[in-house]
Design a protein around this motif. Structure first.
Motif, short mmCIF file in Angstrom:
data_model
loop_
_atom_site.label_atom_id
_atom_site.label_comp_id
_atom_site.label_asym_id
_atom_site.label_seq_id
_atom_site.Cartn_x
_atom_site.Cartn_y
_atom_site.Cartn_z
N PHE A 96 0.52 -1.19 0.35
CA PHE A 96 0.11 0.46 0.05
C PHE A 96 0.44 1.30 0.11
O PHE A 96 0.48 2.38 -0.46
N GLN A 97 2.00 0.67 0.53
CA GLN A 97 3.30 2.06 -0.04
C GLN A 97 3.48 2.73 -1.73
O GLN A 97 3.89 3.65 -1.45
N PHE A 98 3.04 2.14 -2.31
CA PHE A 98 2.62 2.19 -3.99
C PHE A 98 2.21 2.41 -4.57
O PHE A 98 0.67 2.09 -4.31
N PRO A 99 2.29 3.79 -5.37
CA PRO A 99 0.96 3.72 -5.82
C PRO A 99 0.00 2.58 -7.12
O PRO A 99 1.22 0.96 -7.24
N SER A 100 -0.85 2.97 -7.67
CA SER A 100 -1.23 1.27 -8.96
C SER A 100 -0.75 0.85 -9.48
O SER A 100 -0.05 -0.31 -10.25
N GLU A 101 0.36 1.81 -10.03
CA GLU A 101 1.05 1.44 -11.12
C GLU A 101 2.30 -0.11 -10.62
O GLU A 101 2.59 -0.26 -11.60
N ILE A 102 2.57 0.66 -10.09
CA ILE A 102 3.64 -0.07 -9.58
C ILE A 102 2.80 -1.68 -9.03
O ILE A 102 3.56 -2.39 -9.13
N ARG A 103 2.08 -1.78 -8.04
CA ARG A 103 1.17 -3.10 -7.79
C ARG A 103 0.45 -3.95 -8.44
O ARG A 103 1.15 -5.31 -8.10
N ARG A 104 1.04 -3.65 -9.59
CA ARG A 104 0.28 -4.56 -10.39
C ARG A 104 1.78 -5.24 -10.81
O ARG A 104 1.38 -6.45 -11.03
N ALA A 105 3.00 -4.78 -10.56
CA ALA A 105 4.02 -5.55 -10.80
C ALA A 105 4.51 -5.96 -9.91
O ALA A 105 5.21 -7.31 -10.31
N ILE A 106 4.40 -6.04 -8.40
CA ILE A 106 5.09 -6.49 -7.14
C ILE A 106 3.84 -7.37 -6.38
O ILE A 106 4.24 -7.99 -5.57
N TYR A 107 2.57 -7.30 -7.07
CA TYR A 107 1.79 -8.47 -5.88
C TYR A 107 1.40 -9.52 -5.78
O TYR A 107 0.87 -10.11 -4.99
N THR A 108 2.31 -9.87 -6.73
CA THR A 108 1.61 -11.92 -6.71
C THR A 108 3.96 -12.22 -8.17
O THR A 108 4.12 -11.85 -8.64
N THR A 109 3.94 -13.33 -6.95
CA THR A 109 4.84 -14.06 -7.63
C THR A 109 4.67 -14.90 -8.48
O THR A 109 5.34 -16.23 -9.20
N ASN A 110 3.46 -14.74 -9.51
CA ASN A 110 2.86 -16.29 -10.09
C ASN A 110 4.12 -16.46 -11.44
O ASN A 110 4.35 -17.46 -12.01
N VAL A 111 4.43 -14.68 -12.13
CA VAL A 111 5.51 -15.17 -12.94
C VAL A 111 6.52 -16.08 -13.26
O VAL A 111 7.07 -16.77 -14.10
N ILE A 112 6.90 -15.20 -11.98
CA ILE A 112 8.53 -16.06 -10.96
C ILE A 112 7.81 -18.14 -11.41
O ILE A 112 8.63 -19.07 -11.85
N GLU A 113 6.61 -18.53 -10.67
CA GLU A 113 6.41 -19.50 -10.78
C GLU A 113 6.13 -20.62 -11.84
O GLU A 113 6.19 -21.21 -12.14
N SER A 114 5.85 -19.57 -12.34
CA SER A 114 5.26 -19.68 -14.17
C SER A 114 6.82 -20.42 -15.15
O SER A 114 6.70 -20.82 -15.48
N LEU A 115 7.82 -19.12 -14.63
CA LEU A 115 9.19 -19.49 -15.71
C LEU A 115 9.57 -20.89 -15.03
O LEU A 115 9.86 -21.74 -15.71
#
Length: 180
Positions: A96-115
């Protein structure tokens, strides 16, 4: 700068020990999934819908308020959900310290798990590799094929990158941001 973890015990502390300036947060997708593990099928959609105002809130204060509203509605039937969010709050709140533009990039580990899953598929059929170099070559070739599937950029990435440069001033290389 930011590490998003999936709840593995001791992992946040290990990251903070090695990288003391790193902000560690829990993966919101994992938090939601873990919450929904307690829910009967007939309530699944409603509970998921009622969790959304918590993690999409504009501020941590608003999110806590939404958590209280959620608890008022669901604690009698599913008391472990709000309890879990409260127990993990110190790892949820950093987002919640970040603006919405950043939250989409940091709120999940799914990309790494997919890789990781894609790389496991490549290596699991091999019993052994003749050399370490052979394993690296196979992984490199696999990454080349996996990369072809990466067609969707992170939404609003340039806005997020600008926010990272401001928030983490002096820690993020600015090459490309200022035209150089």
């Amino acid at each position: 700068m930011i590490a998003c973890v999936d709840g593995l015990k001791g992992f946040p502390e290990a990251i903070e020990t090695v990288f003391p300036k790193t902000m560690v947060q829990i993966c919101i997708v994992h938090q939601i999934r873990n919450s929904l593990n307690f829910v009967s099928y007939k309530d699944l959609k409603a509970v998921a819908c009622d969790l959304k105002p918590i993690y999409t809130a504009a501020t941590a204060e608003e999110a806590l308020f939404q958590l209280e509203l959620f608890a008022e509605k669901w604690d009698k039937k599913y008391p472990l959900i709000a309890k879990s969010w409260r127990a993990n709050w110190s790892r949820i709140e950093p987002m919640f310290q970040f603006p919405s533009e950043i939250r989409r990039a940091i709120y999940t580990t799914n990309v790494i798990e997919s890789l990781n899953m894609s790389l496991r598929k490549i290596t699991k059929t091999r019993a052994a590799f003749p050399t370490e170099e052979a394993a690296f070559k196979l992984l490199w070739l696999g990454l080349q094929n996996i990369e072809k599937k990466w067609t969707m950029p992170i939404r609003d990435w340039r806005l997020a990158l600008q926010q990272f440069a401001i928030i983490f001033e002096g820690r993020l290389p600015l090459a490309g941001l200022d035209g150089n």
